[in-house]
Write a protein that holds these residues in place. Structure first.
Motif, PDB file in Angstrom:
ATOM      1  N   ASN A   7       0.839  -1.186   0.000  1.00 21.41           N
ATOM      2  CA  ASN A   7       0.000   0.000   0.000  1.00 21.41           C
ATOM      3  C   ASN A   7       0.882   1.246   0.000  1.00 21.41           C
ATOM      4  OD1 ASN A   7      -2.033  -1.856   0.260  1.00 21.41           O
ATOM      5  ND2 ASN A   7      -2.992  -0.891   2.045  1.00 21.41           N
ATOM      6  N   VAL A   8       0.363   2.311  -0.571  1.00 22.16           N
ATOM      7  CA  VAL A   8       1.048   3.600  -0.557  1.00 22.16           C
ATOM      8  C   VAL A   8       0.451   4.421   0.573  1.00 22.16           C
ATOM      9  CG1 VAL A   8       1.501   5.717  -1.854  1.00 22.16           C
ATOM     10  CG2 VAL A   8       1.500   3.501  -3.024  1.00 22.16           C
ATOM     11  N   ARG A   9       1.267   4.844   1.526  1.00 20.92           N
ATOM     12  CA  ARG A   9       0.768   5.533   2.719  1.00 20.92           C
ATOM     13  C   ARG A   9       1.423   6.899   2.870  1.00 20.92           C
ATOM     14  NH1 ARG A   9       1.693   0.145   3.941  1.00 20.92           N
ATOM     15  NH2 ARG A   9      -0.192  -1.014   4.500  1.00 20.92           N
ATOM     16  N   ILE A  10       0.621   7.864   3.295  1.00 24.09           N
ATOM     17  CA  ILE A  10       1.116   9.222   3.521  1.00 24.09           C
ATOM     18  C   ILE A  10       0.583   9.714   4.866  1.00 24.09           C
ATOM     19  CG2 ILE A  10       1.118  11.614   2.702  1.00 24.09           C
ATOM     20  CD1 ILE A  10       0.706  10.567  -0.111  1.00 24.09           C
ATOM     21  N   ALA A  11       1.481  10.213   5.697  1.00 25.70           N
ATOM     22  CA  ALA A  11       1.092  10.751   6.993  1.00 25.70           C
ATOM     23  C   ALA A  11       0.385  12.088   6.825  1.00 25.70           C
ATOM     24  CB  ALA A  11       2.326  10.922   7.880  1.00 25.70           C
TER      25      ALA A  11
END
Length: 211
Positions: free
Chosen positions: A121-125
Motif C-alpha cells: 500500500n502507498v501511505r502518507i502521513a
C-alpha cells in the motif's frame, strides 16, 4: 476507535496520493459499489476476473483510497469492473461497508495471478508524528511476510504460516495497535471541547469523541 473511510475524491488527502503515485490532480473517480453473487472480500482481482469471464466487460486496475481519520491516508492496489455497457462499478465487499469508493485508475498496475502476491500500500502521513513511519514500516513487513508464504489455488491465493511466522505477524500487529493508540490519545488530549474533533467528523470534540 479511529474512523476509516474512503475520502472525497476531491479532498486534499486524495491529492497527496495522486501526487505520490505520479498522477495529475483530479485523476481519482467515485465508483459505486454493486453487490455481486459470489464476490468475496479481499479478492477483488479474482472477483472481477470471474465476472468478466462470465458476463463480459473489462478489469480496471488501480488504487482504492482509504483515510484513517486525520492521521494518514493510503492507497490499496485494487480492481473494479467495467461493464459491457461501459459503467464502472466495484463488486468487492469492503470493511467497513461503503456505498461507493474513491478509486484512482492505473491500467498498467497489473495483478500477478500466477503468484498472488500483493503490492505494498502507498501511505502518507497527515500528521507530523514519527510514530506513523514506524507503523508504515510494520505494515510493509507484514506484507512481505505474507507474500513469502502465499501460494495459489484454483479459488485464489492462500497463506500458510508457521508458528514463528504467526508470532511475528502478531507482534507487528500489536506494535501497530500500540503506536496508533499513542497517536490517537496524543491528538485527542490536545483538543479543546469546542474545537473540531481530531477524527475529522466535522463535529465539535465535545459532541463527538469527547462526549
Amino acid at each position: 476507535m479511529i474512523r476509516i473511510f474512503s475520502p472525497d475524491a476531491q479532498s486534499h488527502p486524495v491529492r497527496l496520493i495522486e501526487q505520490k503515485l505520479g498522477f495529475p490532480p483530479n485523476t481519482a473517480i467515485v465508483v459505486p459499489y454493486e453487490a455481486m453473487d459470489g464476490a468475496r472480500a479481499q479478492y477483488c482481482f479474482q472477483n472481477v476476473r470471474d465476472v468478466v469471464a462470465k458476463i463480459g466487460g473489462q478489469i480496471v486496475n488501480g488504487w482504492l483510497v482509504w483515510q484513517h481519520d486525520n492521521i494518514f491516508v493510503e492507497a490499496e492496489h485494487h480492481a473494479v469492473w467495467r461493464k459491457p455497457t461501459g459503467e464502472v462499478v466495484c463488486i468487492t465487499p469492503q470493511t467497513p461497508p461503503e456505498e461507493s469508493i474513491t478509486f484512482i485508475p492505473d491500467p498498467p498496475a497489473d495483478y500477478d495471478f500466477d503468484t498472488g502476491r500483493v503490492s505494498h500500500n502507498v501511505r502518507i502521513a497527515l500528521l507530523n508524528d514519527s510514530r506513523l513511519q514506524q507503523i508504515f514500516k510494520a505494515c510493509e513487513q507484514q506484507t512481505d511476510l505474507l507474500n513469502a508464504k502465499r501460494w495459489m489455488t484454483d479459488r485464489g491465493p492462500l497463506v500458510e504460516l508457521s508458528p514463528s511466522d504467526s508470532l511475528n505477524l502478531s507482534e507487528l500487529e500489536n506494535l501497530k495497535s500500540d503506536l496508533m493508540t499513542e497517536i490517537v490519545t496524543s491528538q485527542f488530549s490536545k483538543a479543546g471541547r469546542n474545537a473540531p474533533c481530531p477524527c475529522g467528523s466535522g463535529k465539535k470534540y465535545k459532541k463527538c469523541h469527547g462526549s
